[in-house]
Design a protein around this motif. Structure first.
Motif, PDB file in Angstrom:
ATOM      1  N   LYS A   1      13.773 -23.081  -2.427  1.00 46.52           N
ATOM      2  CA  LYS A   1      15.123 -23.615  -2.231  1.00 46.52           C
ATOM      3  C   LYS A   1      15.977 -22.767  -1.290  1.00 46.52           C
ATOM      4  CE  LYS A   1      16.801 -21.584  -6.551  1.00 46.52           C
ATOM      5  NZ  LYS A   1      17.190 -21.907  -7.936  1.00 46.52           N
ATOM      6  N   GLU A   2      15.887 -21.469  -1.358  1.00 45.73           N
ATOM      7  CA  GLU A   2      16.678 -20.620  -0.461  1.00 45.73           C
ATOM      8  C   GLU A   2      16.218 -20.762   0.990  1.00 45.73           C
ATOM      9  OE1 GLU A   2      19.401 -18.912  -1.187  1.00 45.73           O
ATOM     10  OE2 GLU A   2      19.293 -19.469  -3.298  1.00 45.73           O
ATOM     11  N   LYS A   3      14.912 -20.900   1.192  1.00 42.07           N
ATOM     12  CA  LYS A   3      14.383 -21.084   2.548  1.00 42.07           C
ATOM     13  C   LYS A   3      14.860 -22.419   3.119  1.00 42.07           C
ATOM     14  CE  LYS A   3      10.199 -18.732   1.195  1.00 42.07           C
ATOM     15  NZ  LYS A   3       8.796 -18.970   0.880  1.00 42.07           N
ATOM     16  N   ILE A   4      14.832 -23.454   2.289  1.00 37.58           N
ATOM     17  CA  ILE A   4      15.292 -24.772   2.749  1.00 37.58           C
ATOM     18  C   ILE A   4      16.784 -24.711   3.071  1.00 37.58           C
ATOM     19  CG2 ILE A   4      15.607 -27.195   2.131  1.00 37.58           C
ATOM     20  CD1 ILE A   4      13.119 -26.805   0.244  1.00 37.58           C
ATOM     21  N   ARG A   5      17.548 -24.157   2.144  1.00 38.61           N
ATOM     22  CA  ARG A   5      19.005 -24.083   2.329  1.00 38.61           C
ATOM     23  C   ARG A   5      19.378 -23.290   3.574  1.00 38.61           C
ATOM     24  NH1 ARG A   5      22.922 -23.352   4.204  1.00 38.61           N
ATOM     25  NH2 ARG A   5      24.983 -23.021   3.347  1.00 38.61           N
ATOM     26  N   ASN A   6      18.600 -22.268   3.887  1.00 41.53           N
ATOM     27  CA  ASN A   6      18.902 -21.415   5.036  1.00 41.53           C
ATOM     28  C   ASN A   6      18.227 -21.880   6.320  1.00 41.53           C
ATOM     29  OD1 ASN A   6      20.666 -19.469   3.806  1.00 41.53           O
ATOM     30  ND2 ASN A   6      18.882 -18.790   2.637  1.00 41.53           N
ATOM     31  N   PHE A   7      17.550 -23.019   6.276  1.00 40.90           N
ATOM     32  CA  PHE A   7      16.950 -23.561   7.487  1.00 40.90           C
ATOM     33  C   PHE A   7      18.071 -23.946   8.450  1.00 40.90           C
ATOM     34  CE2 PHE A   7      14.597 -26.334  10.272  1.00 40.90           C
ATOM     35  CZ  PHE A   7      13.339 -25.759  10.304  1.00 40.90           C
ATOM     36  N   ASP A   8      17.838 -23.748   9.728  1.00 36.87           N
ATOM     37  CA  ASP A   8      18.858 -24.030  10.736  1.00 36.87           C
ATOM     38  C   ASP A   8      19.383 -25.461  10.605  1.00 36.87           C
ATOM     39  OD1 ASP A   8      20.458 -23.533  13.042  1.00 36.87           O
ATOM     40  OD2 ASP A   8      18.992 -24.634  14.247  1.00 36.87           O
ATOM     41  N   GLY A   9      20.685 -25.595  10.411  1.00 34.43           N
ATOM     42  CA  GLY A   9      21.330 -26.897  10.330  1.00 34.43           C
ATOM     43  C   GLY A   9      21.589 -27.393   8.924  1.00 34.43           C
TER      44      GLY A   9
ATOM     45  N   LYS B   1       9.563 -31.279  10.716  1.00 31.06           N
ATOM     46  CA  LYS B   1       8.405 -30.927  11.536  1.00 31.06           C
ATOM     47  C   LYS B   1       7.965 -29.475  11.307  1.00 31.06           C
ATOM     48  CE  LYS B   1       9.646 -34.224  15.116  1.00 31.06           C
ATOM     49  NZ  LYS B   1      10.240 -34.411  16.445  1.00 31.06           N
ATOM     50  N   SER B   2       8.710 -28.755  10.480  1.00 27.75           N
ATOM     51  CA  SER B   2       8.446 -27.324  10.282  1.00 27.75           C
ATOM     52  C   SER B   2       7.290 -27.078   9.307  1.00 27.75           C
ATOM     53  CB  SER B   2       9.705 -26.627   9.755  1.00 27.75           C
ATOM     54  OG  SER B   2       9.931 -26.973   8.396  1.00 27.75           O
ATOM     55  N   GLU B   3       6.730 -25.893   9.403  1.00 28.25           N
ATOM     56  CA  GLU B   3       5.689 -25.475   8.467  1.00 28.25           C
ATOM     57  C   GLU B   3       6.243 -25.386   7.042  1.00 28.25           C
ATOM     58  OE1 GLU B   3       2.403 -25.311   8.984  1.00 28.25           O
ATOM     59  OE2 GLU B   3       2.933 -26.103  10.957  1.00 28.25           O
ATOM     60  N   LEU B   4       7.502 -25.005   6.913  1.00 28.59           N
ATOM     61  CA  LEU B   4       8.128 -24.928   5.594  1.00 28.59           C
ATOM     62  C   LEU B   4       8.101 -26.296   4.916  1.00 28.59           C
ATOM     63  CD1 LEU B   4       9.761 -23.585   3.323  1.00 28.59           C
ATOM     64  CD2 LEU B   4      11.830 -23.989   4.706  1.00 28.59           C
ATOM     65  N   PHE B   5       8.573 -27.328   5.610  1.00 32.04           N
ATOM     66  CA  PHE B   5       8.567 -28.672   5.031  1.00 32.04           C
ATOM     67  C   PHE B   5       7.151 -29.123   4.709  1.00 32.04           C
ATOM     68  CE2 PHE B   5       8.017 -33.242   5.443  1.00 32.04           C
ATOM     69  CZ  PHE B   5       8.905 -33.694   4.476  1.00 32.04           C
ATOM     70  N   LYS B   6       6.241 -28.935   5.644  1.00 32.24           N
ATOM     71  CA  LYS B   6       4.857 -29.370   5.422  1.00 32.24           C
ATOM     72  C   LYS B   6       4.262 -28.719   4.186  1.00 32.24           C
ATOM     73  CE  LYS B   6       4.099 -30.305  10.304  1.00 32.24           C
ATOM     74  NZ  LYS B   6       3.510 -29.822  11.553  1.00 32.24           N
ATOM     75  N   SER B   7       4.546 -27.460   3.992  1.00 30.09           N
ATOM     76  CA  SER B   7       4.034 -26.735   2.831  1.00 30.09           C
ATOM     77  C   SER B   7       4.660 -27.242   1.526  1.00 30.09           C
ATOM     78  CB  SER B   7       4.308 -25.242   2.998  1.00 30.09           C
ATOM     79  OG  SER B   7       4.017 -24.536   1.827  1.00 30.09           O
TER      80      SER B   7
END
Length: 98
Positions: A26-34, A67-73
């Motif tokens: 959740k922190e990685k998603i929240r801190n994703f650009d935009g 399209k990011s590796e984070l989302f795909k994972s």
């Protein structure tokens, strides 16, 4: 800015797996650009249904995340837990009253 709403239904035996994966990322998603806000909700009457609300600066930012590796994972580990097909909406926020 616009809002992305995703409704997800899980098998009751897989909710803990979903929550563990969500909490891990959740922190990685929240801190994703935009991304300006990330919230997780659980339905009061049907506890196997969850909603994510995320606020994005633009559709391009959301597309970049998708399209990011984070989302795909994250998505690879989430989609195998679904009981029903997820539903998603992209909506413009017209008004917000504090």
């Amino acid at each position: 800015m616009f809002v992305r709403i995703v409704k997800m239904s899980f098998d009751s035996s897989k909710i803990d797996i979903f929550l563990e994966n969500f909490n891990k990322n959740k922190e990685k998603i929240r801190n994703f650009d935009g991304c300006r806000l990330l919230e997780l909700y659980r339905d009061k009457k049907e506890p196997t249904i969850f909603f994510t609300y995320s606020y994005w600066e633009s559709e391009a930012h959301l597309d970049s995340y998708r399209k990011s590796e984070l989302f795909k994972s994250v998505w690879a580990k989430t989609k195998i837990l679904f009981k029903d097909k997820p539903l998603a909406w992209s909506v413009d926020k017209l008004e917000s009253l504090p």
